[in-house]
Motif scaffolding. Sequence first.
Motif, PDB file in Angstrom:
ATOM      1  N   ASP A 121       3.779   9.685   7.530  1.00  0.00           N
ATOM      2  CA  ASP A 121       4.552   8.954   6.535  1.00  0.00           C
ATOM      3  C   ASP A 121       6.001   8.944   7.012  1.00  0.00           C
ATOM      4  OD1 ASP A 121       5.198   7.554   4.248  1.00  0.00           O
ATOM      5  OD2 ASP A 121       4.216   8.949   2.878  1.00  0.00           O
ATOM      6  N   LEU A 122       6.853   8.273   6.257  1.00  0.00           N
ATOM      7  CA  LEU A 122       8.272   8.228   6.601  1.00  0.00           C
ATOM      8  C   LEU A 122       8.966   9.472   6.046  1.00  0.00           C
ATOM      9  CD1 LEU A 122      10.615   6.603   7.858  1.00  0.00           C
ATOM     10  CD2 LEU A 122      10.954   5.557   5.607  1.00  0.00           C
ATOM     11  N   ARG A 157       8.902   8.471  11.616  1.00  0.00           N
ATOM     12  CA  ARG A 157       7.462   8.667  11.387  1.00  0.00           C
ATOM     13  C   ARG A 157       6.833   9.455  12.539  1.00  0.00           C
ATOM     14  NH1 ARG A 157       5.444   5.281   7.375  1.00  0.00           N
ATOM     15  NH2 ARG A 157       6.915   3.691   6.672  1.00  0.00           N
TER      16      ARG A 157
END
Length: 200
Positions: free
Chosen positions: A73-74, A142
């Motif tokens: 995920d970010l 990421r």
Amino acid sequence: MKKLVLGAVLALSASLASAAPIPTVVSTTSTNFNGSLQVLNDGIFPAEMSVWSSDKTLSWKGTDKAFTFSFGDLYRVDDIHLSIDNNDSYLLEYSLDNLSWTTLFAVAWHYGEVFCGMDTMSTHGGDLEYVSQLDFAPVEARFARIMATGGDNLYAVGEVAFSGERVIQSTTASVPEPGMLALLAAGAAAFAMVRRRRMS
């Protein structure tokens, strides 16, 4: 006094929240290395000055290998804690798409405080292993990757631990405020009246 204590608790909880570990999955397209990729993110740091090629490290020869950490995920990356062979140089980069990479920091062969074997380093200012030359402004990423860039051609990494916070991305469209809705409705009504007059 109560306000001071509450403020201190809130500040501490905020710093702890921003220092949360970032979960990673390690991969590589490289071959001919010794050890398991899992040692790079198992939370175990080899002892300072321990041998560079052990079951607690990933070791290799050559500067043609890169080991990639996927966050899934970010995340905003605030700090990194790593264990590397002390007399070599390394590069740590980050990416949003696993295609385009930006340098986060370079580790020179003379950084750290040990004279042989594995050396633990940190970018966190309050850590005993803090190395000021590695400090960086937080970045959103990421992916991250580490590679050797020079030294005695016998390289090793024992751990790379990232800390930070997941970036929450809003997916809902913004809803206009009631005043804006009223203004839009009035404009639509006025347009309808002008159109009706022209048609009659």
